[in-house]
Design a protein around this motif. Sequence first.
Motif, PDB file in Angstrom:
ATOM      1  N   THR A   1      -1.904 -12.010   3.054  1.00  0.00           N
ATOM      2  CA  THR A   1      -1.745 -13.353   2.500  1.00  0.00           C
ATOM      3  C   THR A   1      -3.076 -14.088   2.582  1.00  0.00           C
ATOM      4  O   THR A   1      -3.685 -14.163   3.649  1.00  0.00           O
TER       5      THR A   1
ATOM      6  N   ASN B   1       3.982 -16.306  -1.802  1.00  0.00           N
ATOM      7  CA  ASN B   1       4.325 -14.884  -1.941  1.00  0.00           C
ATOM      8  C   ASN B   1       4.184 -14.370  -3.375  1.00  0.00           C
ATOM      9  O   ASN B   1       4.887 -13.458  -3.787  1.00  0.00           O
TER      10      ASN B   1
ATOM     11  N   GLY C   1      -1.198  -1.618  -1.008  1.00  0.00           N
ATOM     12  CA  GLY C   1      -0.595  -2.860  -0.569  1.00  0.00           C
ATOM     13  C   GLY C   1      -0.654  -3.926  -1.641  1.00  0.00           C
ATOM     14  O   GLY C   1      -0.888  -3.632  -2.819  1.00  0.00           O
ATOM     15  N   ARG C   2      -0.483  -5.146  -1.173  1.00  0.00           N
ATOM     16  CA  ARG C   2      -0.421  -6.277  -2.097  1.00  0.00           C
ATOM     17  C   ARG C   2      -1.095  -7.472  -1.447  1.00  0.00           C
ATOM     18  O   ARG C   2      -0.931  -7.721  -0.250  1.00  0.00           O
TER      19      ARG C   2
ATOM     20  N   GLU D   1       0.686  -5.976   3.318  1.00  0.00           N
ATOM     21  CA  GLU D   1       0.748  -7.241   2.579  1.00  0.00           C
ATOM     22  C   GLU D   1      -0.215  -8.201   3.249  1.00  0.00           C
ATOM     23  O   GLU D   1      -0.123  -8.443   4.452  1.00  0.00           O
TER      24      GLU D   1
ATOM     25  N   ASN E   1      -1.311  -5.983  -6.592  1.00  0.00           N
ATOM     26  CA  ASN E   1      -1.265  -4.675  -5.937  1.00  0.00           C
ATOM     27  C   ASN E   1      -2.648  -4.028  -5.911  1.00  0.00           C
ATOM     28  O   ASN E   1      -3.441  -4.216  -6.824  1.00  0.00           O
TER      29      ASN E   1
END
Length: 152
Positions: A146, A56, A49-50, A144, A84
Amino acid sequence: MKKIAHVTKWFVSRLLSLLGFSFMLTGCDKWTDSPDAYGTPTTEYNIKGRVVNADNEGIPGIRVSADLESAFSNNPVLTDAEGNFSYTGQEFRNRSGLLPLKVEDVDGEENGSYADRSEQLNLTEAARKKNGSWIEVLTKTDIEITLEEAIE
């Protein structure tokens, strides 16, 4: 009398051998999915994932690990320059389908200062595959996360 005892032992041993052999041919394949059979069932995770900020943008230098009590392979990873990560770990059989992830800013203010975050990753729809009869491999590649900037 000795001949009868000898013939009886021979017959019984052949009969038991035959029954045991036929049991192995018909019964053992039914045990492969049993959690009570020999060995230790494990779950292996392959998570990609990131980690991003509110704009973003990928955040480098963030540590991602699983927060597992029963893990015997929990190697934290750091995000790369684009944010990543690729995490692989193992634990004893996970029946809940949830993987608690810890995401921590460990590089100080080098790439900004971000608040740590814990998240329950739902793996019930992850790609599943059996690796032999004891290891279940769960793969999820679209994560993802945040992070919010830390408030000082």
